[in-house]
Scaffold this motif. Structure first.
Motif, PDB file in Angstrom:
ATOM      1  N   GLU A   1       0.822  -1.206   0.000  1.00 37.20           N
ATOM      2  CA  GLU A   1       0.000   0.000   0.000  1.00 37.20           C
ATOM      3  C   GLU A   1       0.860   1.262   0.000  1.00 37.20           C
ATOM      4  N   ASN A   2       2.133   1.127   0.348  1.00 33.08           N
ATOM      5  CA  ASN A   2       3.020   2.280   0.417  1.00 33.08           C
ATOM      6  C   ASN A   2       3.466   2.690  -0.992  1.00 33.08           C
ATOM      7  N   PRO A   3       3.075   3.856  -1.474  1.00 35.54           N
ATOM      8  CA  PRO A   3       3.392   4.253  -2.852  1.00 35.54           C
ATOM      9  C   PRO A   3       4.730   4.982  -3.002  1.00 35.54           C
ATOM     10  N   THR A   4       5.514   5.047  -1.922  1.00 28.62           N
ATOM     11  CA  THR A   4       6.772   5.789  -1.992  1.00 28.62           C
ATOM     12  C   THR A   4       7.888   4.917  -2.551  1.00 28.62           C
ATOM     13  N   CYS A   5       8.995   5.570  -2.941  1.00 30.93           N
ATOM     14  CA  CYS A   5      10.159   4.868  -3.494  1.00 30.93           C
ATOM     15  C   CYS A   5      11.411   5.525  -2.934  1.00 30.93           C
ATOM     16  N   HIS A   6      12.289   4.721  -2.320  1.00 30.39           N
ATOM     17  CA  HIS A   6      13.471   5.269  -1.644  1.00 30.39           C
ATOM     18  C   HIS A   6      14.404   5.977  -2.624  1.00 30.39           C
ATOM     19  N   LEU A   7      14.533   5.465  -3.840  1.00 30.19           N
ATOM     20  CA  LEU A   7      15.431   6.102  -4.804  1.00 30.19           C
ATOM     21  C   LEU A   7      14.962   7.511  -5.155  1.00 30.19           C
ATOM     22  N   TRP A   8      13.650   7.705  -5.284  1.00 31.95           N
ATOM     23  CA  TRP A   8      13.128   9.043  -5.551  1.00 31.95           C
ATOM     24  C   TRP A   8      13.288   9.936  -4.327  1.00 31.95           C
ATOM     25  N   GLU A   9      13.135   9.369  -3.140  1.00 26.64           N
ATOM     26  CA  GLU A   9      13.307  10.168  -1.928  1.00 26.64           C
ATOM     27  C   GLU A   9      14.756  10.637  -1.774  1.00 26.64           C
ATOM     28  N   LEU A  10      15.697   9.822  -2.228  1.00 28.01           N
ATOM     29  CA  LEU A  10      17.090  10.248  -2.199  1.00 28.01           C
ATOM     30  C   LEU A  10      17.326  11.425  -3.148  1.00 28.01           C
ATOM     31  N   LEU A  11      16.657  11.414  -4.298  1.00 27.78           N
ATOM     32  CA  LEU A  11      16.785  12.536  -5.226  1.00 27.78           C
ATOM     33  C   LEU A  11      16.207  13.803  -4.591  1.00 27.78           C
ATOM     34  N   THR A  12      15.101  13.668  -3.873  1.00 20.25           N
ATOM     35  CA  THR A  12      14.539  14.805  -3.145  1.00 20.25           C
ATOM     36  C   THR A  12      15.528  15.324  -2.108  1.00 20.25           C
ATOM     37  N   LEU A  13      16.174  14.402  -1.408  1.00 17.30           N
ATOM     38  CA  LEU A  13      17.157  14.783  -0.387  1.00 17.30           C
ATOM     39  C   LEU A  13      18.321  15.549  -1.010  1.00 17.30           C
ATOM     40  N   ALA A  14      18.788  15.084  -2.171  1.00 21.82           N
ATOM     41  CA  ALA A  14      19.885  15.774  -2.862  1.00 21.82           C
ATOM     42  C   ALA A  14      19.459  17.175  -3.287  1.00 21.82           C
ATOM     43  N   LEU A  15      18.225  17.326  -3.767  1.00 24.07           N
ATOM     44  CA  LEU A  15      17.721  18.649  -4.140  1.00 24.07           C
ATOM     45  C   LEU A  15      17.621  19.564  -2.928  1.00 24.07           C
ATOM     46  N   ASN A  16      17.164  19.017  -1.809  1.00 21.06           N
ATOM     47  CA  ASN A  16      17.054  19.828  -0.596  1.00 21.06           C
ATOM     48  C   ASN A  16      18.425  20.290  -0.097  1.00 21.06           C
ATOM     49  N   GLU A  17      19.440  19.455  -0.260  1.00 21.24           N
ATOM     50  CA  GLU A  17      20.798  19.856   0.108  1.00 21.24           C
ATOM     51  C   GLU A  17      21.258  21.050  -0.722  1.00 21.24           C
ATOM     52  N   ILE A  18      21.003  20.970  -2.027  1.00 21.14           N
ATOM     53  CA  ILE A  18      21.409  22.048  -2.924  1.00 21.14           C
ATOM     54  C   ILE A  18      20.670  23.342  -2.597  1.00 21.14           C
ATOM     55  N   ILE A  19      19.410  23.234  -2.237  1.00 21.76           N
ATOM     56  CA  ILE A  19      18.624  24.409  -1.863  1.00 21.76           C
ATOM     57  C   ILE A  19      19.151  25.013  -0.569  1.00 21.76           C
ATOM     58  N   ALA A  20      19.466  24.153   0.410  1.00 22.59           N
ATOM     59  CA  ALA A  20      19.983  24.626   1.693  1.00 22.59           C
ATOM     60  C   ALA A  20      21.285  25.404   1.529  1.00 22.59           C
ATOM     61  N   GLU A  21      22.044  25.084   0.492  1.00 31.69           N
ATOM     62  CA  GLU A  21      23.315  25.755   0.250  1.00 31.69           C
ATOM     63  C   GLU A  21      23.187  26.927  -0.721  1.00 31.69           C
ATOM     64  N   GLY A  22      21.956  27.246  -1.099  1.00 27.74           N
ATOM     65  CA  GLY A  22      21.712  28.448  -1.869  1.00 27.74           C
ATOM     66  C   GLY A  22      21.839  28.329  -3.376  1.00 27.74           C
ATOM     67  N   PHE A  23      21.975  27.106  -3.887  1.00 30.81           N
ATOM     68  CA  PHE A  23      22.084  26.943  -5.336  1.00 30.81           C
ATOM     69  C   PHE A  23      20.753  27.232  -6.040  1.00 30.81           C
ATOM     70  N   VAL A  24      19.658  26.923  -5.341  1.00 30.88           N
ATOM     71  CA  VAL A  24      18.316  27.076  -5.922  1.00 30.88           C
ATOM     72  C   VAL A  24      17.384  27.618  -4.842  1.00 30.88           C
ATOM     73  N   GLU A  25      16.398  28.405  -5.253  1.00 37.30           N
ATOM     74  CA  GLU A  25      15.407  28.907  -4.302  1.00 37.30           C
ATOM     75  C   GLU A  25      14.477  27.785  -3.866  1.00 37.30           C
TER      76      GLU A  25
END
Length: 360
Positions: A223-247
């Motif tokens: 029933e869980n529709p999530t995927c760890h590989l996609w969540e890792l991509l989200t985590l990488a994007l959040n890191e880049i945002i935290a460092e000011g690369f993207v708003e």
């Protein structure tokens, strides 16, 4: 984000191209080959020595997999023709469909050699193949009424026609994830049900009575529709945002139009739409990397996973975030995958939902 313009794989033959990073999709086609062959041979037998068989591969993409599926279908017909001792081979009308931004040029350039190899393998008695490129969304009509005998689609139908509406609360995520509100999960399912029902309705008009479809899509086993590989991509994007690369707002306004259905959901929608009977439906597991539960697993496969996902999602990311962050994003993402699968190799296991349908 206009899905018809940005939802396509990386073209060409470079390091990050889909042509060089689509082993998973190839293995899925080979895994489902027995179901596809059974469907096409049953159809051919029922057609009583037809002069022409019209076959459509929907979501064909580009690269070596594009012609693999239709080649297997054509070979299955010709082999069965010989078993039935039918003298004359049918002619094959083959339609290769994908969105207009797909790299059709690479496909067309490979056709002469492909046809030559096919004829050499099957012999002079083999009927000619007429290939056609059909750009357009399969969530609408593509062919005239009663013009197709067989439809194949592999690893395309989990892509939605649009980002679901009403998912503004999905902040910090790029699709359905562990932290997504229930309303977001529901919106994604509603969009999938609408799209898949539309797909079935359109194909029911285009297929002859008794025509067949074999559809394979990335799905899920729980029933869980999530995927760890996609969540890792989200985590990488959040890191880049935290460092000011993207708003941060850039991330909050980006969602991937992808839904991985369960076997029960696919069955429910097919039966609810009502144009097809289910000949076969099953779920199977496959690993994105070479890991298969034995000692031959190598951590380096994590790099292959990252390249494969980059080949699929890069055009969408570039369209929304720009090219400037892509290399840094996938450098971080690759490291995250390698670190994760060194302790959790099962994260690269995917569920496939395969359904074989008959037009009523």
């Amino acid at each position: 984000m206009r899905i018809t313009e940005v939802l396509h794989m990386n073209g060409g033959i470079g390091d990050s191209s889909y042509a060089n990073n689509s082993l998973l999709q190839q293995n899925v086609i080979l895994m489902t080959k027995p179901i596809t062959e059974e469907a096409i041979t049953k159809l051919y037998t029922s057609l009583n020595n037809p002069k022409t068989i019209s076959i459509a591969d929907l979501g064909c993409s580009s690269g070596p997999n594009t012609l693999l599926a239709v080649s297997n279908i054509v070979k299955a017909v010709d082999n069965h023709r010989k078993k039935l001792r039918r003298r004359h081979s049918p002619e094959f009308q083959i339609y290769l469909n994908d969105l207009p931004a797909n790299d059709f040029n690479t496909i067309f350039q490979s056709l002469p050699k492909h046809e030559e190899d096919l004829r050499r393998e099957l012999g002079d008695g083999f009927g000619p193949c007429f290939f056609n490129g059909v750009p357009g969304s399969f969530y609408g009509r593509l062919f005239p009424t009663d013009s197709l005998h067989f439809v194949h689609s592999s690893y395309s139908l989990h892509w939605l026609s649009q980002v679901p509406k009403g998912i503004e609360e999905n902040k910090g995520n790029i699709r359905m994830e562990t932290t997504s509100p229930p309303s977001v999960i529901k919106a994604y399912y509603n969009q999938f049900e609408q799209d898949f029902s539309t797909f079935l309705k359109c194909r029911s008009k285009e297929l002859v009575k008794g025509g067949r479809m074999v559809l394979t899509m990335q799905g899920r086993s729980s029933e869980n529709p999530t995927c760890h590989l996609w969540e890792l991509l989200t985590l990488a994007l959040n890191e880049i945002i935290a460092e000011g690369f993207v708003e941060e707002e850039k991330l909050n306004s980006f969602n991937v139009p992808l839904y991985t259905p369960s076997l029960a959901e696919v069955k429910f929608i097919v039966e609810k739409e009502g144009s097809f009977t289910i000949d076969c439906i099953e779920a199977s597991q496959i690993y994105w990397t070479g890991y298969n539960g034995t000692d031959d697993y190598e951590v380096n496969n994590g790099y292959g996973v990252a390249r494969s996902l980059r080949a699929v999602v890069e055009p969408m990311l570039v369209s929304h975030f720009g090219e400037g962050i892509i290399d840094e994003l996938f450098h971080r993402y690759t490291k995250m995958i390698v670190d994760s699968i060194s302790t959790r190799p099962e994260i690269t296991q995917f569920t496939n939902v395969i359904v074989s349908l008959i037009k009523m």
